[in-house]
Design an enzyme around this catalytic site. Structure first.
Site, short mmCIF file in Angstrom:
data_model
loop_
_atom_site.label_atom_id
_atom_site.label_comp_id
_atom_site.label_asym_id
_atom_site.label_seq_id
_atom_site.Cartn_x
_atom_site.Cartn_y
_atom_site.Cartn_z
N GLY A 173 77.51 39.05 32.38
CA GLY A 173 78.26 37.90 32.88
C GLY A 173 77.97 37.63 34.35
N GLN A 174 77.98 36.36 34.69
CA GLN A 174 77.75 35.93 36.08
C GLN A 174 78.86 36.41 37.02
OE1 GLN A 174 75.28 34.63 37.64
NE2 GLN A 174 76.35 34.21 39.57
N HIS A 177 83.85 38.67 27.67
CA HIS A 177 83.05 39.56 26.82
C HIS A 177 82.78 38.92 25.45
CE1 HIS A 177 85.33 42.65 29.29
NE2 HIS A 177 84.07 42.97 29.55
#
Ligand code: PAF
Length: 283
Positions: free
Chosen positions: A147-148, A37
């Site tokens: 995020g991936q 994050h």
């Protein structure tokens, strides 16, 4: 850093930025922030004039049997971490603020929401797209960062943005990993010491698949079977799925062709803790 919990307060804070056409960048989160994050927040600060972070454990993306009430929360720690990473505005709405009594409206990205994770969590993505669209409408960011690690979520959010002509650019940042390769996740705190150590097998199996493909293996079934064998060698594991799919359509690929970007997503339970991970491979 400004912290607020009501939509009207947030609008008041953001109004001067909107009026002067300054770039608002949003990082939506469910809190219990980790390095993954924080990298999104640093990137938001770099990209925009104002970095907005939302923290909301969204009940509509959890089924009644999932971990909504136990989901880890630590708002005081999150506030400090977010501010240090460059967050300008921290939005922490209540349930009542976002889903007032009598709430009835949901968004579905059909087909994509019922494969992979969607097979095991049939209402999950409806909850995700609904809250993400609501946050986009509330914050009106120029850019939103994800995020991936949640690969299917990223694909589905991008599809919603295209299909609904939303005026926001989606940027996806690579998965942040622990030293042994385990993808960072707020849910990693649920793992026992043994499970935590075993869980690095997920990354190892994804790396194994990448190597296989790079050295010419084209048969998805064979790769998936070998990954399963690696993971099942660890105690107390149950595989929900491992698949090889097209990275944009999420359609299953039985043969790996040259010149494609493929996604290998997986979900594995270690005892009661369910972890997801994935790798993107360009052939
Ligand atoms: O990825 C998450 O943490 C959540 O799914 C999101 C995007 C914040 C929506 O609740």
């Amino acid at each position: 850093m400004n912290t607020c919990s009501s939509i009207s307060e947030l609008q008041t804070i953001l109004l001067p930025f909107r009026n002067t056409n300054r770039k608002i960048v949003l990082v939506p989160t469910m809190g219990f922030l980790h390095e993954g994050h924080l990298q999104l927040i640093r990137r938001a600060k770099e990209l925009g004039d104002v970095a907005v972070v939302s923290i909301f454990v969204n009940p509509t993306q959890f089924s009644p049997t999932e971990d909504f009430s136990q989901y880890p929360r630590d708002i005081e720690r999150d506030k400090q971490l977010a501010e240090k990473a460059g967050c300008d505005v921290l939005f922490i709405p209540s349930n009542e603020e976002l889903y007032p009594n009598g709430y009835l409206t949901y968004v579905d990205v059909y087909e994509m929401n019922s494969v992979l994770e969607g097979k095991f969590r049939p209402t999950h993505f409806r909850g995700v797209t609904t809250i993400v669209l609501k946050l986009f409408n509330i914050v009106q960011p120029k850019v939103a960062l994800f995020g991936q690690k949640d690969a299917q979520q990223s694909v589905i959010v991008k599809k919603m943005v295209r299909d609904l002509h939303l005026p926001v650019t989606i940027e996806i940042l690579p998965t942040v990993r622990e030293h042994d390769g385990l993808a960072m996740s707020s849910r990693n705190v649920y793992l026992t010491e043994q499970q935590r150590s075993d869980a690095s097998v997920l990354f190892q199996s994804l790396q194994f698949a990448k190597k296989k493909i790079e050295t010419g293996e084209t048969n998805s079934h064979r790769i998936i079977n070998e990954m399963k064998t690696m993971i099942e060698a660890k105690k107390d594991t149950a595989i929900d799925y491992i698949e090889i799919v097209d990275s944009e359509t999420l359609q299953h690929l039985s043969t790996i062709e040259k010149g494609k970007t493929i996604l290998i997503p997986l979900a594995v339970r270690f005892g009661a803790t369910r972890l997801i991970d994935n790798i993107l491979i360009t052939t």
